[in-house]
Design an enzyme around this catalytic site. Structure first.
Site, PDB file in Angstrom:
ATOM      1  N   SER A 275       0.866  -1.221  -0.151  1.00 15.96           N
ATOM      2  CA  SER A 275       0.064  -0.027   0.013  1.00 15.96           C
ATOM      3  C   SER A 275       0.945   1.337  -0.027  1.00 15.96           C
ATOM      4  O   SER A 275       2.122   1.065   0.348  1.00 15.96           O
ATOM      5  CB  SER A 275      -0.872   0.206   1.197  1.00 15.96           C
ATOM      6  OG  SER A 275      -0.031   0.435   2.500  1.00 15.96           O
ATOM      7  N   ASP A 276       0.146   2.543  -0.394  1.00 14.74           N
ATOM      8  CA  ASP A 276       1.121   3.744  -0.333  1.00 14.74           C
ATOM      9  C   ASP A 276       0.971   4.015   1.400  1.00 14.74           C
ATOM     10  O   ASP A 276       0.086   3.199   2.067  1.00 14.74           O
ATOM     11  CB  ASP A 276       0.291   4.807  -1.119  1.00 14.74           C
ATOM     12  CG  ASP A 276       0.996   5.776  -1.416  1.00 14.74           C
ATOM     13  OD1 ASP A 276       1.994   6.040  -0.826  1.00 14.74           O
ATOM     14  OD2 ASP A 276       0.817   6.693  -2.286  1.00 14.74           O
ATOM     15  N   SER A 277       1.459   4.714   1.570  1.00 11.37           N
ATOM     16  CA  SER A 277       1.954   4.959   2.962  1.00 11.37           C
ATOM     17  C   SER A 277       0.552   5.588   3.701  1.00 11.37           C
ATOM     18  O   SER A 277      -0.099   6.710   3.364  1.00 11.37           O
ATOM     19  CB  SER A 277       2.927   6.175   3.412  1.00 11.37           C
ATOM     20  OG  SER A 277       2.934   6.712   4.552  1.00 11.37           O
ATOM     21  N   GLY A 278      -0.148   4.734   4.630  1.00 10.26           N
ATOM     22  CA  GLY A 278      -1.218   4.875   5.188  1.00 10.26           C
ATOM     23  C   GLY A 278      -2.560   4.584   4.474  1.00 10.26           C
ATOM     24  O   GLY A 278      -3.726   4.749   4.797  1.00 10.26           O
ATOM     25  N   ALA A 279      -2.472   4.094   3.201  1.00 14.75           N
ATOM     26  CA  ALA A 279      -3.597   4.061   2.177  1.00 14.75           C
ATOM     27  C   ALA A 279      -4.719   2.933   3.051  1.00 14.75           C
ATOM     28  O   ALA A 279      -5.815   3.074   2.795  1.00 14.75           O
ATOM     29  CB  ALA A 279      -3.039   3.409   0.944  1.00 14.75           C
TER      30      ALA A 279
END
Length: 738
Positions: A275-279
């Site tokens: 995932s993208d950071s925090g997605a």
């Protein structure tokens, strides 16, 4: 991958030495699959949960090691966009939008290879000293291959432009460059193409990317937003990152149709999805698509996400910490978790983590490659090849010409940080020169003022300082642009107007200088700006779009302006359509491709996609192509290119395709082949090309189809039938598909 005889003998020798290895996953004589299966089956559910939950930036040691198995800490988050970011000094290459403008796939491969070498060398050092954590590993989050869709998007500078074909070809070469020689047993580093998918703004204007819901037709999704990611998969990337946005109501990281049905089942992707950071957290707290962490775990794992790159910037517990709860509730099985882990351990195996260092040639790299003379020279080549000459009233090149007085005006004339753009490596600034520092060799008396007191924002402006600096001057060099303060991740623009008083600065520099003093405009920006005034002004004799050239900015500009060096004759081309004004741009939140890019035009742009001038001239002749092909076959052809000017130089040969009348909508034009070539004055080159059948396919309600009928192919140094011409001719030929 095939191993050489010498390598096989060495591995056999090592295998015999390590025959008593405690665990089979350490046995180099076994296949990768056997070793991965052995390792994964030894992990407890708690250990797998820790490995799949990479919390940043709190976890400075990366994911934890597993001492009972002799496994050390690891980090999945290294930034390799155009240099090794955030782990000490590194060579800074131009921003990807500038690399896209080179139209030079081989250059992208060489740049990526240099970056991979620096990442590997530093990782060897970190590993030897027991240093782990963010941006110190071998798993690169790059390249960024999202389509440049809106001129105001803050992350345009990280992309290769608006065209899916150009982006895909450059992405493939970047992946090959990062991962090393594909005949080797080991990876140099692993690449990670991002951010899949339909993520091209907004960041923060008018909505937050963390909650933005993109609506896209299947046709646009398949023909514009997805193709470059398929090219990445075809190139062998080991990592794909899912994005923040929602696609037709489903967050990308929970989108099974995207991450499993298309990416894995249809395209055959074998790597891991992170995932993208925090997605994953934003699926609950921003999208409100789900309301608890167990549901989110089940949705994301079943969609295909192996790694939760959780962001410590927000007060959220990483979603994948709830994996054990999902298993206890019977909603996931331990075996499913093991299967999701396998691609992650496969990468670590292929990077050589569990093998003796003496059989991995990449383990021998040391810090001597960091900012080496070879890499610095490559940075200058890349920057020089990235400059697009937008305007030239027979002014450039300045060969053997020296001015008495030169005035350098503008906030980018003597900047350092702003010339790098976003996601910049920490480069030794002793290796970097600004435009003013190098171009001042063209004169004796040098005058300088930024004019804008507050940098590129230019809300505080002194016309008096500009007037004084250009009084009685012989040459004015105006340096304008944006920089990370105005365009970057989480930082969109509301308009494409030159910011603040920058237009007035340019006008004051022109009107306040002697009438016979030429004015040269240098632009440093990712997304386009409104320069209609400069384009139409007779006093502005040259305009160079320099993007963000990073450490080589000054050196590369000097080579270009005086045409010194093998790449100094401009041959870069715009990788995006440059709109004339804000009125030409649809709403940022509208993901329809209509009115966006050269493929679906509605309004005449200021500069078309593929546009760029040269100091020399070219003529095209003798275009020959296959005149009839069966649907599903490639088209083969060739064309002659003659340098008809006084100087040698580069040219970007562009091949476009238009479709026959067809029931489904088709692009107005589509780039289907390009090649950057180099020619001497008077030289004629024959260039062979192949148009792959995939480039003729159109997405219909029934899936991909290749329409039968008459196609038209165009070959030249620009698009056909454009108002703003580079001066050379464009040839056309037709072929039938039956």
């Amino acid at each position: 991958m095939e191993w050489g005889i010498a390598e096989k003998l060495l591995i056999l020798s090592i295998a015999l030495t390590y025959a008593s290895s405690e665990f089979p996953f350490q046995n180099v004589s076994l296949s990768w699959e056997e070793r991965v299966d052995d390792l994964v089956n030894r992990l407890t559910l708690e250990e797998m949960t820790q490995q799949m939950s990479h919390e940043l930036p709190r976890t400075e040691e990366g994911v934890p090691g597993i001492p009972r198995l002799g496994i050390k800490n690891y980090t999945w988050s290294t930034e390799c966009l155009r240099g090794d970011v955030g782990a000490g000094n590194a060579t800074a290459f131009p921003q990807p939008i500038g690399l896209g403008a080179t139209f030079d796939a081989d250059l992208l491969l060489r740049v990526a290879r240099a970056i991979g070498m620096e990442v590997r060398a530093k990782n060897n050092y970190f590993e030897q000293h027991g240093i782990y954590g963010q941006k110190k590993g071998l798993s690169c989050y790059s390249p960024v291959i999202n389509i440049m869709r809106d001129a105001r998007w803050g992350r345009n500078q990280e992309t290769y432009g608006e065209d899916p074909f150009l982006t895909g070809v450059l992405a493939q070469h970047y992946v090959w460059g990062l991962q090393g020689n594909n005949t080797s047993r080991y990876l140099l580093v692993s690449s990670g193409c991002k951010h899949i998918d339909v993520y091209s703004g907004p960041e923060n204007i008018p909505d937050s990317r963390f909650s933005f819901k993109a609506n896209v037709t299947m046709r646009d999704w398949r023909t514009t937003y997805l193709p470059a990611f398929k090219k990445c998969v075809d190139a062998g990337t080991y990592n794909i990152m899912c994005s923040y946005t929602s696609i037709n109501g489903i967050p990308a990281c929970a989108n099974k149709e995207l991450l499993t049905d298309i990416l894995r089942d249809e395209w055959g992707f074998k790597g891991y999805i992170g995932s993208d950071s925090g997605a994953l957290e934003h699926i609950i707290y921003s999208h409100h698509y789900l309301n608890n962490t167990v549901d989110a775990v089940v949705e994301c794992i079943n969609a295909g996400v192996s790694l939760d790159l959780a962001s410590g910037k927000f007060d959220y517990t990483p979603i994948y910490y709830s994996i054990p709860d999902a298993v206890k509730q019977g909603r996931l099985t331990v075996q499913k978790i093991r299967e999701m882990m396998k691609p992650m351990w496969n990468i670590r195996m292929r990077l050589g983590e569990f093998d003796p260092p003496e059989i991995n040639p990449y383990k021998q790299m040391n810090l001597s490659v960091i900012e080496s003379p070879t890499h610095r020279a490559l940075a200058i080549e890349a920057a020089t090849k990235s400059f697009v000459l937008l305007k030239n009233r027979k002014f450039l090149p300045l060969m053997n010409q020296v001015y008495v007085n030169i005035s350098f005006i503008g906030p980018m004339a003597n900047s350092t940080k702003q010339l790098f753009g976003d996601y910049a490596p920490d480069t030794d600034l002793k290796l970097m020169k600004t435009p003013m520092e190098t171009l001042q060799v063209l004169g004796y008396d040098i005058r300088y003022t930024p004019g804008c007191i507050d940098g590129t924002r230019c809300l505080k402006y002194s016309s008096k300082l500009v007037a004084k600096a250009v009084e009685n001057t012989n040459l004015v060099v105006v340096c304008l642009g944006l920089g990370v303060v105005l365009e970057a991740e989480l930082n969109d623009r509301r308009t494409i107007d030159l910011p603040g008083h920058q237009l007035k600065l340019l006008q004051d520099a022109v009107n306040g200088s002697p009438a016979n003093a030429p004015v040269m405009l240098l632009l440093f920006n990712g997304g386009p700006v409104d320069i209609r005034w400069a384009d139409s002004s007779d006093r502005v004799v040259a305009i160079i779009q320099a993007f963000y050239p990073a450490q080589a900015a000054g050196d590369a500009l000097l080579e270009t302006v005086i045409m010194a060096g093998p790449y100094a004759n401009p041959a870069a081309r715009l990788p995006f359509t440059w709109p004339a004004s804000n009125d030409d741009i649809p709403s940022m939140t509208d993901y329809s491709v209509e009115g966006r890019s050269y493929r679906y035009p509605k309004i005449e742009p200021l500069y078309p996609f593929g546009y760029g001038l040269s100091y020399t001239s070219f003529a095209y002749s003798n275009l020959k192509i296959t005149d009839q092909v069966k649907a599903g076959s490639n088209v083969i052809g060739f064309v002659n290119i003659t340098n008809t000017g006084f100087w040698g130089g580069g040219e970007v040969v562009q091949i476009y395709l238009s479709w026959p009348d067809f029931s489904a909508p088709t692009p107005h034009l589509q780039l289907v082949y390009f090649q950057r070539i180099s020619t001497d004055s008077g030289q004629t080159l024959k260039m062979d090309f192949i148009i792959e059948e995939e480039s003729m396919s159109i997405w219909t309600d029934a899936g991909w189809q290749i329409p039968k009928g008459k196609y038209t192919l165009y070959a030249g140094g620009q698009q056909p039938n454009v108002k703003k011409s580079v001066g050379s001719n464009v040839l056309s030929a037709s072929f039938m598909v039956y």
